[in-house]
Enzyme design. Structure first.
Site, PDB file in Angstrom:
ATOM      1  N   ASP A   1       2.321  -2.073  -3.565  1.00  0.00           N
ATOM      2  CA  ASP A   1       3.506  -1.482  -3.312  1.00  0.00           C
ATOM      3  C   ASP A   1       2.930  -0.215  -2.820  1.00  0.00           C
ATOM      4  O   ASP A   1       1.774   0.282  -3.101  1.00  0.00           O
ATOM      5  CB  ASP A   1       4.225  -1.175  -4.469  1.00  0.00           C
ATOM      6  CG  ASP A   1       5.212  -2.255  -4.970  1.00  0.00           C
ATOM      7  OD1 ASP A   1       5.208  -3.145  -4.150  1.00  0.00           O
ATOM      8  OD2 ASP A   1       5.198  -2.221  -6.263  1.00  0.00           O
TER       9      ASP A   1
ATOM     10  N   ASP B   1      10.684  -5.391  -1.119  1.00  0.00           N
ATOM     11  CA  ASP B   1      11.391  -4.858  -1.992  1.00  0.00           C
ATOM     12  C   ASP B   1      12.842  -4.302  -1.339  1.00  0.00           C
ATOM     13  O   ASP B   1      13.795  -4.292  -1.775  1.00  0.00           O
ATOM     14  CB  ASP B   1      10.818  -3.892  -2.892  1.00  0.00           C
ATOM     15  CG  ASP B   1       9.754  -4.154  -3.714  1.00  0.00           C
ATOM     16  OD1 ASP B   1       9.778  -5.457  -4.215  1.00  0.00           O
ATOM     17  OD2 ASP B   1       8.636  -3.579  -3.923  1.00  0.00           O
TER      18      ASP B   1
END
Length: 166
Positions: A122, A140
């Protein structure tokens, strides 16, 4: 009929591959920077940075697991849920189908990372002053967008179908 289904399946598969590809390219770019610089901490704007973390939890790093058994159990559950979403794509059409395709595409890309890297990279750090949102990735974004679209569909597109029978 068969030609029409083939066109729809080709379109759906193309959307899935494009989303998967966008996520892979963005993650590979960030991982290449991390390999060259040993870290990724890039200031973009007063509200947006790229900062690499490895997510070993569920969504947005919630419930991280250091124990490999629990990590594998969670990964297996995510794989099952992803398959369920695939079957839901087959059963739905229109707006809901594309919302599910968005969720599925992001889910398979993150699942790929869980299997290949034992964690999901991430790196998008959205913040306002010292309030930082969860660090996330392109997959995401598509998962969240798909969920928001499904919520919208349930609230606004089902008005006639939600009559209560007393």
């Amino acid at each position: 009929m068969l030609k029409n289904n083939l066109k729809k399946n080709l379109l759906n598969s193309t959307i899935i591959l494009i989303i998967f590809f966008l996520d892979r390219v963005s993650k590979n770019y960030i991982l290449k920077i991390a390999e060259l610089e040993n870290t990724v901490d890039i200031y973009l704007t007063p509200y947006l940075n790229f900062y690499l973390i490895w997510n070993k939890g569920i969504a947005f790093g919630i419930l991280p697991f250091n124990e490999s058994f629990m990590y594998n159990v969670i990964s297996f559950i995510i794989a099952i849920i992803t398959l369920v979403i695939l079957f839901m794509i087959i059963k739905n059409n229109g707006f809901r189908k594309y919302a599910l395709i968005s969720i599925f595409s992001g889910a398979i890309s993150n699942l790929y990372d869980r299997i290949y890297y034992s964690g999901v990279p991430d790196f998008i750090d959205f913040h306002i002053d010292n309030f930082h949102w969860f660090i996330f990735n392109v997959a995401d974004i598509f998962i969240t967008f798909g969920v928001i679209c499904l919520i919208y569909a349930e609230i606004f597109l089902n008005k006639g179908n939600n009559k209560r029978h007393v």
